[in-house]
Design a protein around this motif. Structure first.
Motif, mmCIF file in Angstrom:
data_model
loop_
_atom_site.group_PDB
_atom_site.id
_atom_site.type_symbol
_atom_site.label_atom_id
_atom_site.label_comp_id
_atom_site.label_asym_id
_atom_site.label_seq_id
_atom_site.Cartn_x
_atom_site.Cartn_y
_atom_site.Cartn_z
ATOM 1 N N GLY A 25 32.654 63.803 94.406
ATOM 2 C CA GLY A 25 33.093 64.173 93.072
ATOM 3 C C GLY A 25 32.073 65.093 92.433
ATOM 4 N N ILE A 26 31.697 64.799 91.161
ATOM 5 C CA ILE A 26 30.640 65.604 90.538
ATOM 6 C C ILE A 26 29.327 65.348 91.265
ATOM 7 C CG2 ILE A 26 31.698 65.827 88.262
ATOM 8 C CD1 ILE A 26 29.872 63.579 87.289
ATOM 9 N N GLY A 27 29.271 64.251 92.004
ATOM 10 C CA GLY A 27 28.103 63.999 92.836
ATOM 11 C C GLY A 27 27.958 65.036 93.927
ATOM 12 N N PHE A 28 29.080 65.611 94.392
ATOM 13 C CA PHE A 28 29.013 66.676 95.397
ATOM 14 C C PHE A 28 28.260 67.872 94.825
ATOM 15 C CE2 PHE A 28 30.616 70.734 96.905
ATOM 16 C CZ PHE A 28 30.421 70.623 98.278
ATOM 17 N N VAL A 29 28.608 68.267 93.617
ATOM 18 C CA VAL A 29 27.920 69.391 92.979
ATOM 19 C C VAL A 29 26.451 69.051 92.776
ATOM 20 C CG1 VAL A 29 27.796 70.849 90.925
ATOM 21 C CG2 VAL A 29 30.025 70.158 91.839
ATOM 22 N N LEU A 34 20.843 70.013 94.324
ATOM 23 C CA LEU A 34 19.551 69.450 94.715
ATOM 24 C C LEU A 34 19.139 69.950 96.094
ATOM 25 C CD1 LEU A 34 20.093 65.792 93.443
ATOM 26 C CD2 LEU A 34 18.746 67.594 92.350
ATOM 27 N N ALA A 35 20.108 70.059 96.983
ATOM 28 C CA ALA A 35 19.819 70.621 98.309
ATOM 29 C C ALA A 35 19.399 72.084 98.201
ATOM 30 C CB ALA A 35 21.047 70.491 99.212
ATOM 31 N N ARG A 36 20.018 72.788 97.279
ATOM 32 C CA ARG A 36 19.666 74.201 97.081
ATOM 33 C C ARG A 36 18.214 74.354 96.642
ATOM 34 N NH1 ARG A 36 23.778 77.711 96.601
ATOM 35 N NH2 ARG A 36 25.161 76.244 95.548
ATOM 36 N N LYS A 37 17.678 73.296 96.020
ATOM 37 C CA LYS A 37 16.282 73.300 95.582
ATOM 38 C C LYS A 37 15.376 72.576 96.583
ATOM 39 C CE LYS A 37 16.736 75.469 91.632
ATOM 40 N NZ LYS A 37 15.952 76.667 91.242
ATOM 41 N N ASN A 38 15.853 72.463 97.825
ATOM 42 C CA ASN A 38 15.039 72.020 98.971
ATOM 43 C C ASN A 38 14.837 70.515 99.083
ATOM 44 O OD1 ASN A 38 14.539 74.810 99.695
ATOM 45 N ND2 ASN A 38 13.119 74.868 97.971
ATOM 46 N N ALA A 39 15.650 69.720 98.388
ATOM 47 C CA ALA A 39 15.542 68.271 98.544
ATOM 48 C C ALA A 39 16.180 67.829 99.854
ATOM 49 C CB ALA A 39 16.232 67.566 97.376
ATOM 50 N N HIS A 40 15.730 66.679 100.359
ATOM 51 C CA HIS A 40 16.388 65.992 101.481
ATOM 52 C C HIS A 40 17.411 65.074 100.841
ATOM 53 C CE1 HIS A 40 15.906 63.196 105.255
ATOM 54 N NE2 HIS A 40 17.158 63.523 105.006
ATOM 55 N N VAL A 41 18.697 65.379 101.022
ATOM 56 C CA VAL A 41 19.726 64.669 100.264
ATOM 57 C C VAL A 41 20.638 63.851 101.167
ATOM 58 C CG1 VAL A 41 19.698 66.332 98.374
ATOM 59 C CG2 VAL A 41 21.275 66.664 100.271
ATOM 60 N N PHE A 42 21.068 62.718 100.623
ATOM 61 C CA PHE A 42 22.065 61.862 101.246
ATOM 62 C C PHE A 42 23.290 61.835 100.346
ATOM 63 C CE2 PHE A 42 18.217 60.524 103.236
ATOM 64 C CZ PHE A 42 18.572 60.029 104.480
ATOM 65 N N ILE A 43 24.451 62.033 100.954
ATOM 66 C CA ILE A 43 25.688 61.926 100.196
ATOM 67 C C ILE A 43 26.428 60.690 100.685
ATOM 68 C CG2 ILE A 43 26.940 63.511 101.728
ATOM 69 C CD1 ILE A 43 28.432 64.465 99.147
ATOM 70 N N ALA A 44 26.655 59.753 99.768
ATOM 71 C CA ALA A 44 27.272 58.483 100.122
ATOM 72 C C ALA A 44 28.753 58.526 99.784
ATOM 73 C CB ALA A 44 26.598 57.348 99.362
ATOM 74 N N SER A 45 29.565 57.998 100.680
ATOM 75 C CA SER A 45 31.007 58.019 100.471
ATOM 76 C C SER A 45 31.663 56.928 101.290
ATOM 77 C CB SER A 45 31.587 59.388 100.868
ATOM 78 O OG SER A 45 32.997 59.399 100.771
ATOM 79 N N ARG A 46 32.784 56.420 100.779
ATOM 80 C CA ARG A 46 33.564 55.437 101.526
ATOM 81 C C ARG A 46 34.294 56.105 102.684
ATOM 82 N NH1 ARG A 46 38.473 52.440 98.490
ATOM 83 N NH2 ARG A 46 39.056 54.618 98.286
ATOM 84 N N ASN A 47 34.746 57.340 102.449
ATOM 85 C CA ASN A 47 35.533 58.068 103.437
ATOM 86 C C ASN A 47 34.613 58.885 104.338
ATOM 87 O OD1 ASN A 47 37.133 60.255 104.639
ATOM 88 N ND2 ASN A 47 38.803 59.482 103.370
#
Length: 309
Positions: A25-29, A34-47
């Protein structure tokens, strides 16, 4: 209503070396920026399929390969526990946790754990996930916890814990109002408990955003509501604008500079006002105790044994 942008994507500082959790959702944006600013990111989802697709899209758009998917179903306390354990097994730090997944105005159902689903998904799942990750968040400080609430909390008169599972006690929207109030109360109590640490916990109303959060309306109210939802979308924020306030809470240096703790923000990174029940510190403690007790009954008394050191 929100014509002044106190915070925009360009205000996000470099996040090299930072580890971040977000949702769809807005979490995707949020995760994308955050990834664009070089963070190591995890995206959590049920699907899993949608989550992995989002990961690949973010990698492609940002040229950052440190983007990962984590299976997380907030309707299942066991799934939340397993997701936290999967992350903790990586022995990574965690600098930013954004809790923004949710459901809105759904027909009455209970989760697999036997709690009304809007309360279970919007509050209990995030509560458990946050507390299980809290030791790592503390060690990683300075760090942030961002709980996404809503202006809708203003319609909640409180939380009657004895009626949470009564299908006739509340309308679908009233259950949503209570869940969003719970997000603020959780933030209030958590911020108090973290007052002597460098963990900054805040909450926010992201704005009324054009997302698939409104998909449940037809199930709850019937097909007659479709035209109203369609008209309403013309007045909603885009997901890009809807993500700005949680990005402010997650990354702005002002949070630490001004020692913002347990605050409620509105678009776009402005301090907002909550209603009277959201300021009720006793209700916040009662919610915390209720949440702990319920989770212990489902997952065992030792579930939080390592979380409050």
């Amino acid at each position: 209503m929100f014509n002044k942008k106190h915070f925009v994507f360009d205000n996000i500082p470099d996040l090299s070396g930072k580890v971040v959790f977000g949702n769809n959702g807005i979490g995707f944006v949020t995760v994308r920026e955050l990834a664009r600013k070089n963070a190591h990111v995890f995206i959590a989802s049920r699907n899993k399929e949608k989550g992995e697709s989002a990961v690949e899209q973010i990698k492609k758009e940002t040229k950052n390969n440190a983007v990962e998917f984590l299976q997380l179903d907030l309707q299942s306390l066991n799934s939340v526990k397993n997701a936290a354990e999967t992350f903790l097994a990586r022995n990574l730090p965690l600098h930013i946790l954004v809790n923004n997944a949710g459901i809105m105005a759904t027909p009455f159902e209970t989760t697999e754990d036997g709690i009304q689903d809007q309360f279970g998904v919007n509050h209990l799942g995030h509560f458990l996930f946050t507390i299980l990750l809290l030791p790592t968040i503390k060690v990683s400080a300075p760090s942030r916890i961002v709980n996404v609430s809503s202006l809708a909390h203003d319609r909640a008169k409180g939380i009657d814990f004895d009626k949470l599972n009564d299908p006739n006690a509340y309308t679908p929207f009233e259950r949503y109002y209570q869940a969003k109030l719970a997000n603020i109360l959780f933030t209030t109590e958590l911020a108090k408990r973290l007052a002597e640490t460098n963990v900054y916990c805040n909450t926010l109303h992201p704005g009324v955003i054009k997302t698939d959060l409104y998909g449940s309306f037809v199930s709850s109210f019937g097909s007659w509501i479709k035209p109203l939802v369609s008209i309403g979308t013309f007045f909603m924020l885009t997901p890009n604008d809807g993500a700005l306030t949680q990005l402010y809470c997650a990354t702005s240096p002002e949070i630490e500079e001004k020692n913002y703790r347990g605050k409620y923000f509105i678009p776009f990174g402005e301090l907002g006002q909550t209603n009277a029940p959201a300021k009720d510190e006793e209700l916040a403690k009662t919610l915390w105790n209720f949440s702990e007790k319920f989770i212990k009954e489902k997952l065992g008394d030792d579930i939080f044994s390592k979380c409050y050191d």
